[in-house]
Design a protein around this motif. Structure first.
Motif, PDB file in Angstrom:
ATOM      1  N   ALA A  61       0.838  -1.185  -0.017  1.00  0.00           N
ATOM      2  CA  ALA A  61       0.120  -0.019   0.034  1.00  0.00           C
ATOM      3  C   ALA A  61       0.738   1.227  -0.013  1.00  0.00           C
ATOM      4  N   GLU A  62       0.569   1.764  -0.810  1.00  0.00           N
ATOM      5  CA  GLU A  62       1.215   3.381  -0.363  1.00  0.00           C
ATOM      6  C   GLU A  62       1.169   4.230   0.407  1.00  0.00           C
ATOM      7  N   GLU A  63       2.405   4.663   0.917  1.00  0.00           N
ATOM      8  CA  GLU A  63       1.939   5.328   2.086  1.00  0.00           C
ATOM      9  C   GLU A  63       0.756   6.739   3.026  1.00  0.00           C
ATOM     10  N   ASP A  64       0.083   6.714   3.500  1.00  0.00           N
ATOM     11  CA  ASP A  64      -0.759   7.622   3.690  1.00  0.00           C
ATOM     12  C   ASP A  64      -0.041   9.170   4.052  1.00  0.00           C
TER      13      ASP A  64
END
Length: 92
Positions: free
Chosen positions: A89-92
């Motif tokens: 997942a991409e980092e927030d």
């Protein structure tokens, strides 16, 4: 939990719901395109997976979201196999 934390949790949930809808729509669109390219009718699919044609129509119009098993059965009926890929997942 603070209001900021609550807001972040709610935002993540909304994002997940939107992503789930988008993924489902892309899968259904691909299944329908495949069915049509093979000259199959909704009735052909329904007969192969033991479902009523009206239920296939509901799936295709996205008025009903089938389970993963249901999507796999539909995919099999049109000569496809479901492949799942998990990515970081991409980092927030």
């Amino acid at each position: 939990m603070s209001n900021v934390e609550t807001d972040k949790v709610q935002e993540r949930e909304l994002n997940l719901q939107a992503e789930k809808k988008e993924i489902g729509e892309r899968i259904i669109k691909h299944l329908v395109e495949c069915r049509k390219s093979k000259g199959m009718s909704q009735q052909n699919v329904a007969d192969k997976i033991g479902m009523k044609r009206a239920n296939v129509a509901r799936i295709e119009s996205m008025r009903y979201t089938p389970s993963l098993e249901g999507m796999m059965r539909y995919a099999s009926a049109v000569g496809l196999k479901v492949k799942v890929e998990l990515v970081e997942a991409e980092e927030d």
